[in-house]
Design an enzyme around this catalytic site. Structure first.
Site, PDB file in Angstrom:
ATOM      1  N   LYS A 216       0.753  -1.192   0.028  1.00  0.00           N
ATOM      2  CA  LYS A 216      -0.042   0.185   0.105  1.00  0.00           C
ATOM      3  C   LYS A 216       0.956   1.211   0.005  1.00  0.00           C
ATOM      4  CE  LYS A 216      -0.530  -0.248   4.819  1.00  0.00           C
ATOM      5  NZ  LYS A 216      -0.985   0.947   5.775  1.00  0.00           N
TER       6      LYS A 216
ATOM      7  N   TYR B 287      17.446  29.363   9.622  1.00  0.00           N
ATOM      8  CA  TYR B 287      16.458  30.176  10.204  1.00  0.00           C
ATOM      9  C   TYR B 287      16.350  29.751  11.833  1.00  0.00           C
ATOM     10  CZ  TYR B 287      14.573  30.487   5.313  1.00  0.00           C
ATOM     11  OH  TYR B 287      14.443  30.797   3.972  1.00  0.00           O
TER      12      TYR B 287
HETATM   13  C1  LIG Z   1      -4.239  -4.531   7.680  1.00  0.00           C
HETATM   14  C2  LIG Z   1      -2.691  -4.295   7.708  1.00  0.00           C
HETATM   15  N1  LIG Z   1      -2.193  -5.532   7.481  1.00  0.00           N
HETATM   16  C3  LIG Z   1      -0.832  -5.092   7.607  1.00  0.00           C
HETATM   17  C4  LIG Z   1      -0.026  -4.264   7.502  1.00  0.00           C
HETATM   18  C5  LIG Z   1       1.469  -4.122   7.517  1.00  0.00           C
HETATM   19  O1  LIG Z   1       1.935  -3.417   8.730  1.00  0.00           O
HETATM   20  P1  LIG Z   1       3.386  -3.317   8.810  1.00  0.00           P
HETATM   21  O2  LIG Z   1       3.932  -2.297   8.037  1.00  0.00           O
HETATM   22  O3  LIG Z   1       3.657  -2.715  10.171  1.00  0.00           O
HETATM   23  O4  LIG Z   1       3.946  -4.589   8.709  1.00  0.00           O
HETATM   24  C6  LIG Z   1      -0.777  -3.030   7.671  1.00  0.00           C
HETATM   25  C7  LIG Z   1      -0.238  -1.740   7.762  1.00  0.00           C
HETATM   26  O5  LIG Z   1      -0.581  -0.859   8.386  1.00  0.00           O
HETATM   27  C8  LIG Z   1      -2.293  -3.121   7.595  1.00  0.00           C
HETATM   28  O6  LIG Z   1      -3.183  -1.932   7.867  1.00  0.00           O
END
Ligand SMILES: Cc1ncc(COP(=O)(O)O)c(C=O)c1O
Length: 374
Positions: A35, A256
């Site tokens: 994602k 700054y």
């Molecule tokens: C439903 C779900 N599964 C897995 C993950 C993976 O998490 P991580 O990046 O902490 O391994 C996420 C990320 O937030 C998630 O929302």
């Protein structure tokens, strides 16, 4: 001549980190969570390194389409499921598996016309209190799904709130196991922190783990855990060069707000990287940075296009010297992204996701290339 800043994505390191996830959960399949455009790495750039995953998990239908365009024919899971009824058409067309976490999503499925029944992951809220059915409502959701001709297989999942911290996961595992004990189907519980810290506990690794941040070379439990302690490799390097040098006298200030005052004569380097490149503005004086592979410290406030660095540890550095903001420095030196995120009051996730569009990105198969590409 463009600004000398450059990011590099290391596909061999992605593959290595995926191997670490698989080794820690040897009886499970691994979802590579991609994602947020593969946590800022770029799905297309990261794909080669992650192609041995058993499936890809993400949120955006657009990203799912991009994976299919890369000719990925294996499982893709939409972690938040469908956002509106017509998303189901794309799920049917692209064979996307999807999470179901609300009764509305079940209603949409019930009204969906499809020849091919869908694989769904029914999400339980076991304590995170974001998405999912409570223990009390899970069973009726499962029964409704089970009665639908639009649904093929029902898997069960939940998500941990404290896999990286002292509270741990036992209370959520217990709630999940209790609520799902007599329901059939595959299970998925563990994120990266659970894979690294808790995978040996009964029922945690289950059928599928969902590895995200660990694939991208950041320790989910930093600073308690680190890349080195988990055997992970950096997958994103951000490098630039010195474009200016200043000689401070005692009492001179930098940048700054004049937040840093020299107490002795100090040679400082000006780096072509600022918050408009994705470097955290809240990185305080003392945040580590590598100059020609030598660990130095940021001094003064981060500005839009520049940061300023104390060059005392590297007297030979001059205009054009290579600066590693995070990732792989020259000659195999490493500055973990977590070492920058922590003093800045944030996490590796945020830094990698915030890499700015103006930064050119290249892909390397070498985990730690020796030098910035010209
Ligand atoms: C439903 C779900 N599964 C897995 C993950 C993976 O998490 P991580 O990046 O902490 O391994 C996420 C990320 O937030 C998630 O929302």
């Amino acid at each position: 001549m463009p600004r000398p800043i450059q990011a590099t994505i290391h596909t061999a390191a992605l593959a290595h980190n995926l191997g670490v996830a698989a080794a820690r959960a040897p009886d499970s399949r691994v979802w590579a969570v991609v994602k947020a455009n593969a946590y800022g790495h770029g799905i297309e750039r990261a794909f080669d390194g992650l192609r041995r995953a058993d499936g890809f998990a993400l949120l955006d239908l657009d990203e799912a389409q991009r994976l299919r365009a890369l000719d990925w024919r294996g499982p893709i899971l939409l972690l938040e499921g469908c956002f509106e009824p017509r998303d189901l058409e794309l799920c049917s067309r692209l064979n996307l598996w999807h999470v179901v976490h609300t009764t509305e999503q079940i209603d949409w499925l019930a009204a969906h016309k499809t020849q091919v029944p869908h694989r769904v992951f029914l999400k339980m809220n076991s304590g995170m209190n974001r998405l999912g059915f409570t223990a009390a409502s899970l069973r009726s959701a499962w029964a409704r799904l089970n009665a639908l001709p639009q649904v093929d297989e029902i898997s069960l999942m939940t998500h941990f709130a404290d896999a990286d911290g002292p509270r741990g996961i036992a209370h959520q595992v217990q709630a999940f196991v209790h609520a799902t004990a007599d329901l059939p189907g595959e299970r998925s519980l563990a994120n990266s922190a659970a894979v690294l810290r808790h995978a040996a506990a009964a029922g945690v690794a289950a059928d599928w783990v969902r590895a995200g941040i660990m694939l991208y070379g950041s320790a989910p439990d930093a600073p308690a855990g680190s890349l080195a302690s988990w055997g992970l490799q950096p997958t994103m390097t951000l490098r630039s060069r010195l474009i200016g040098i200043q000689h401070l006298k005692p009492g001179d200030t930098v940048g700054y707000g004049s937040t840093f005052t020299a107490t002795e004569p100090l040679r400082i380097g000006i780096v072509a990287c600022g918050y408009a490149d994705g470097y955290p503005r809240h990185a305080p004086t003392g945040t580590p940075v590598l100059v020609d592979g030598v660990r130095c410290r940021v001094v003064g406030r981060v500005s839009m296009d520049m940061i300023t660095v104390d060059l005392s540890p590297v007297p030979a550095a001059g205009i054009g010297s290579e600066v590693t903001l995070w990732g792989c420095g020259p000659d195999g030196t490493v500055l973990p992204i977590d070492d920058v995120a922590h003093p800045a009051g944030t996490i590796g996730y945020e830094l990698m996701c915030a890499l700015a569009p103006r930064v050119p990105v290249s892909v390397s198969v070498d985990p730690c290339p020796r030098s910035l590409t010209p």
